[in-house]
Design an enzyme around this catalytic site. Structure first.
Site, mmCIF file in Angstrom:
data_model
loop_
_atom_site.group_PDB
_atom_site.id
_atom_site.type_symbol
_atom_site.label_atom_id
_atom_site.label_comp_id
_atom_site.label_asym_id
_atom_site.label_seq_id
_atom_site.Cartn_x
_atom_site.Cartn_y
_atom_site.Cartn_z
ATOM 1 N N HIS A 129 0.811 -1.205 0.000
ATOM 2 C CA HIS A 129 0.000 0.000 0.000
ATOM 3 C C HIS A 129 0.846 1.256 0.000
ATOM 4 O O HIS A 129 0.482 2.264 -0.618
ATOM 5 C CB HIS A 129 -0.938 0.018 1.203
ATOM 6 C CG HIS A 129 -2.124 0.882 0.947
ATOM 7 N ND1 HIS A 129 -2.031 2.245 0.930
ATOM 8 C CD2 HIS A 129 -3.401 0.573 0.641
ATOM 9 C CE1 HIS A 129 -3.227 2.743 0.654
ATOM 10 N NE2 HIS A 129 -4.068 1.757 0.474
ATOM 11 N N CYS A 137 0.451 -7.647 -19.672
ATOM 12 C CA CYS A 137 -0.130 -6.850 -18.581
ATOM 13 C C CYS A 137 0.595 -7.042 -17.255
ATOM 14 O O CYS A 137 0.097 -6.628 -16.226
ATOM 15 C CB CYS A 137 -1.612 -7.194 -18.409
ATOM 16 S SG CYS A 137 -1.946 -8.917 -18.002
#
Length: 608
Positions: free
Chosen positions: A221, A535
């Site tokens: 995060h 990706c």
């Protein structure tokens, strides 16, 4: 033959350190460390050590008469937490031109408004007769346990979202632990064990210039937050809290992961120049939003974005993307006690497809799996989750779940170009089974007179295992497109857990076996006359762009924040030179030789 002619390169900051070089030295008072750069940029500032460890949480039994009181204490803390999130979001809006945090805090708000977290804590207070703090801690642990076991680095990284929200509520519950806004020095560089968006409710963005954490990864995060804010950040320097002190002068280079504590004047002067070069270059990227991603010899490279949540589309659209190359569906299943139904998924997809104005949206079916999944899927534990029931295997064991997703996509196809992507495919029978289920869904919808387009969604597969690459010719003949997931492909090929710090140095995208697997996949797609997209993390790192283009990949999908940097690199490249470069790399067998050649190309050397 080596041609030493130089061509246009990124500015000087991109040449300071070559791939494969590590530094960990102490020279007098100056201390140099290297971690993983997860958000580019350079800062010369002062250390602020931020302690994110919460004081011990009280746990005790309550009487039935106290249940309403404890539940109300909890709900009051939730409201206070929501207010603090709103405060930090307002700060972010005032501090930054774009609004990169809105989608993140929308997620946080969702967690605090009628979600499983709220219901779960209230139920634990009532059923277990425990205080609010204990109920929060127990419920957070239960929810985080589900996230942590998901065998997807990005998804498991979101465990910090859950814990961060829980810690913030606990701080607000414990009156003795309530904190006032923290006073930061100017140009503060936050150093902590970890850092969450919830923690930033106490921080003044106008004074913060960068982050460094002792743990974490590129998917943590702290890394996500830093990239969203456009601040330099570095993770993975274990001893930094031991050697850094609030007030120390510090240089951080988020592009290459370098930290210099108590730098010499020579280093300060040098990095001031590097920072000036970087900021000048970063400002120039804004002009790229309306320009095509074409090489210098006019070869078009399609750039798409990755998203997890519908809210992310706002920021994505600002970058001028050519579509959504990866829409993960796992979040539809997490933090809830029931399965998402067809109508709910259809509405989400319809809104996204409509907003993309005809540009393609690639929807990946649920990629949960491993030893634990969302509670609603009831999967057994396993000792080796990376090799367990996950991806398409899990979906084919839960046919009703997969068919619900298929039906939502089929209905959304009436509103735009949406495609289906199957994860973790290893054999063609899995593709055929999925196609059979898709055909069943078409018939079932038409029997109910629900509109289904004549042209069905394209169906593709994730290529993320050596087995898929070895069977690429057969697989390519049975699908409409391929999408390479480099993170898992590297992990499974090199037998390296990409989240394990002890072997992270072996996670090498430039390993000769990886380059050969990529080449074989591209050739398989070309032979079958279908497109191939990439990706994984390699797509979002502009240093690998020349390799991917030289291999023949013409579609790249990445987080929106990385698109301008990759686009600039594309516009500086010449296709023939990139192909010659890749041919040289493919002729080498020693990883060290590949790194030397890679560094030479980055320095401007071209290969005929």
């Amino acid at each position: 033959m080596i041609n030493s002619t130089k061509i246009k390169k990124l500015p000087v900051f991109s040449k300071r350190r070559k791939a494969g070089q590590n530094i960990c030295t102490i020279d007098g008072l100056e201390i140099v460390r290297e971690g993983s750069g997860v958000s580019p940029g350079i800062v010369i500032g002062r250390v602020f050590v931020y302690d994110t460890v919460l004081k011990s949480v009280p746990q005790y039994k309550i009487s039935e008469e106290d249940i309403p009181l404890e539940q109300q204490r909890f709900l009051n803390a939730v409201q206070e937490t929501l207010s603090q999130f709103d405060t930090i979001l307002d700060k972010a809006k005032n501090a930054f031109e774009d609004d990169p945090l809105s989608s993140l805090f929308d997620v946080y708000r969702h967690m605090l408004k009628g979600s499983r977290l709220i219901r779960g804590v209230c139920n634990r207070i009532k059923n277990n007769l425990i205080n609010a703090e204990a109920a929060v801690q127990t419920e957070i642990a239960a929810i985080a346990d589900v996230f942590e076991a998901m065998d997807d680095v990005y998804i498991s990284g979101r465990i910090e979202d859950i814990r961060s929200v829980g810690i913030k509520i606990l701080r607000n519950l414990q009156s003795e632990a309530k904190e006032k806004s923290i006073r930061l020095p100017e140009n503060a560089v936050i150093i902590s064990n970890d850092l969450s968006a919830a923690d930033t409710a106490l921080l003044n963005f106008k004074k913060i210039t960068g982050f460094v954490t002792t743990g974490g990864s590129g998917q943590s995060h702290a890394a996500l937050l830093a990239r969203s804010l456009g601040m330099p950040a570095i993770v993975g320097i274990p001893d930094l809290l031991r050697i850094a002190h609030t007030g120390d002068i510090i240089i951080i280079d988020g592009t290459y992961g370098k930290v210099i504590l108590c730098p010499t004047q020579e280093h300060v002067d040098l990095y001031r120049k590097y920072r000036s070069d970087f900021l000048r270059w970063k400002r120039s990227l804004k002009r790229l939003r309306q320009q095509e991603s074409v090489t210098s010899d006019q070869v078009f490279i399609r750039l798409k974005g990755n998203i997890d949540l519908p809210h992310e589309i706002d920021f994505l659209l600002k970058t001028g993307v050519d579509g959504i190359g990866l829409m993960r569906s796992e979040y539809m299943f997490l933090n809830r006690k029931d399965l998402p139904q067809e109508e709910e998924q259809f509405e989400i997809l319809r809104n996204i497809v409509s907003r993309m104005d005809g540009k393609p949206v690639t929807f990946r079916t649920i990629d949960a799996g491993g030893d634990k999944c969302p509670d609603t899927l009831h999967t057994p534990k396993t000792d080796n989750p990376a090799l367990g029931l996950r991806g398409i295997r899990l979906a084919l064991k839960n046919v009703s779940v997969l068919k619900t997703q298929f039906k939502a996509v089929l209905r959304a196809k009436c509103f735009g170009d949406i495609r289906i992507l199957l994860p973790m495919v290893t054999s063609v029978d899995e593709v055929i089974a999925a196609k059979t289920l898709l055909a069943e869904c078409v018939n079932e919808l038409r029997e109910k007179s629900i509109p289904v387009p004549e042209q069905l969604p394209q169906l593709g597969i994730m290529v993320e295992t050596p087995a898929a690459v070895l069977e690429i010719d057969t697989l390519a003949k049975n699908c409409d497109f391929l999408s390479i997931g480099t993170n898992d492909l590297i992990q499974y090929t090199l037998a390296v857990d990409r989240t394990d710090v002890s072997v992270s140095s072996l996670f090498n995208p430039l390993h000769p076996s990886i380059l050969k697997l990529l080449k074989k996949t591209v050739d398989g797609a070309k032979n079958a006359n279908i497109p191939v997209n990439l990706c994984g993390d390699m797509a979002s790192n502009h240093r690998y762009t020349a390799i991917l283009i030289g291999l023949g990949i013409r579609e790249l999908s990445m987080p929106a924040i990385n698109i301008p940097m990759v686009k600039e690199k594309i516009r500086s490249l010449n296709l023939v030179q990139a192909q010659n470069f890749v041919n040289r790399l493919l002729s080498l067998s020693m990883p060290s030789d590949i790194i030397k050649t890679f560094n030479a190309f980055e320095e401007g050397v071209r290969f005929d």
